[in-house]
Scaffold this motif. Structure first.
Motif, short mmCIF file in Angstrom:
data_model
loop_
_atom_site.label_atom_id
_atom_site.label_comp_id
_atom_site.label_asym_id
_atom_site.label_seq_id
_atom_site.Cartn_x
_atom_site.Cartn_y
_atom_site.Cartn_z
N PHE A 43 0.67 -1.10 -0.08
CA PHE A 43 -0.02 -0.14 -0.01
C PHE A 43 0.87 1.44 -0.02
O PHE A 43 0.23 2.53 -0.31
CB PHE A 43 -1.01 0.10 1.20
N ALA A 44 2.07 1.31 0.29
CA ALA A 44 3.00 2.49 0.40
C ALA A 44 3.12 3.01 -0.81
O ALA A 44 3.32 2.58 -1.85
CB ALA A 44 4.34 2.19 1.19
N LYS A 45 3.17 4.29 -0.83
CA LYS A 45 3.30 5.44 -1.80
C LYS A 45 4.49 6.07 -1.32
O LYS A 45 4.73 6.40 -0.16
CB LYS A 45 2.33 6.06 -2.37
N LYS A 46 5.22 6.97 -2.42
CA LYS A 46 6.13 8.04 -1.84
C LYS A 46 5.43 9.06 -1.30
O LYS A 46 4.64 9.72 -2.10
CB LYS A 46 6.76 8.37 -3.11
N LEU A 47 5.86 9.50 -0.07
CA LEU A 47 5.03 10.61 0.91
C LEU A 47 6.07 11.21 1.38
O LEU A 47 7.25 10.76 1.66
CB LEU A 47 4.01 9.74 2.00
#
Length: 103
Positions: A43-47
């Protein structure tokens, strides 16, 4: 009825019934680590850094509740299965992309 018969795998592995404090901390850290792994794989995106810190804070807070449920329910075991499925998916996706790039 003996309580040790009803413990989940990780709770019995960490001997929560004998050494409650250490066992619960180990179970908590296991659930946090597996939750972070599943989050990163699926689920991780670049934040930005602050947004990521907020997400990980709430992930750790939610893991507190999951730890108490994980004594008798297979919470950590479910996270292990989810992580394995996501790892297999990522490996197959990478090999498929490499195969497409070659052809």
């Amino acid at each position: 009825m003996d309580v040790t018969e009803r413990l989940s795998f990780f709770a019995s592995l960490y001997r929560v019934e004998e050494n409650t404090e250490l066992g619960m901390w180990l179970l908590y850290l296991t659930i946090i680590a597996l939750s972070v792994l599943v989050y990163k794989l699926g689920f991780a995106k670049k934040l930005p850094l602050l947004k990521s810190a907020v997400i990980y804070f709430f992930l750790a807070a939610g893991s507190t509740i999951l730890t108490f449920l994980g004594i008798f329910l297979p919470v950590a075991e479910g996270l292990v299965v989810a992580a394995l499925i996501l790892i297999i998916y990522k490996v197959r996706l990478r090999s498929h992309k490499n195969e497409e790039a070659r052809s």
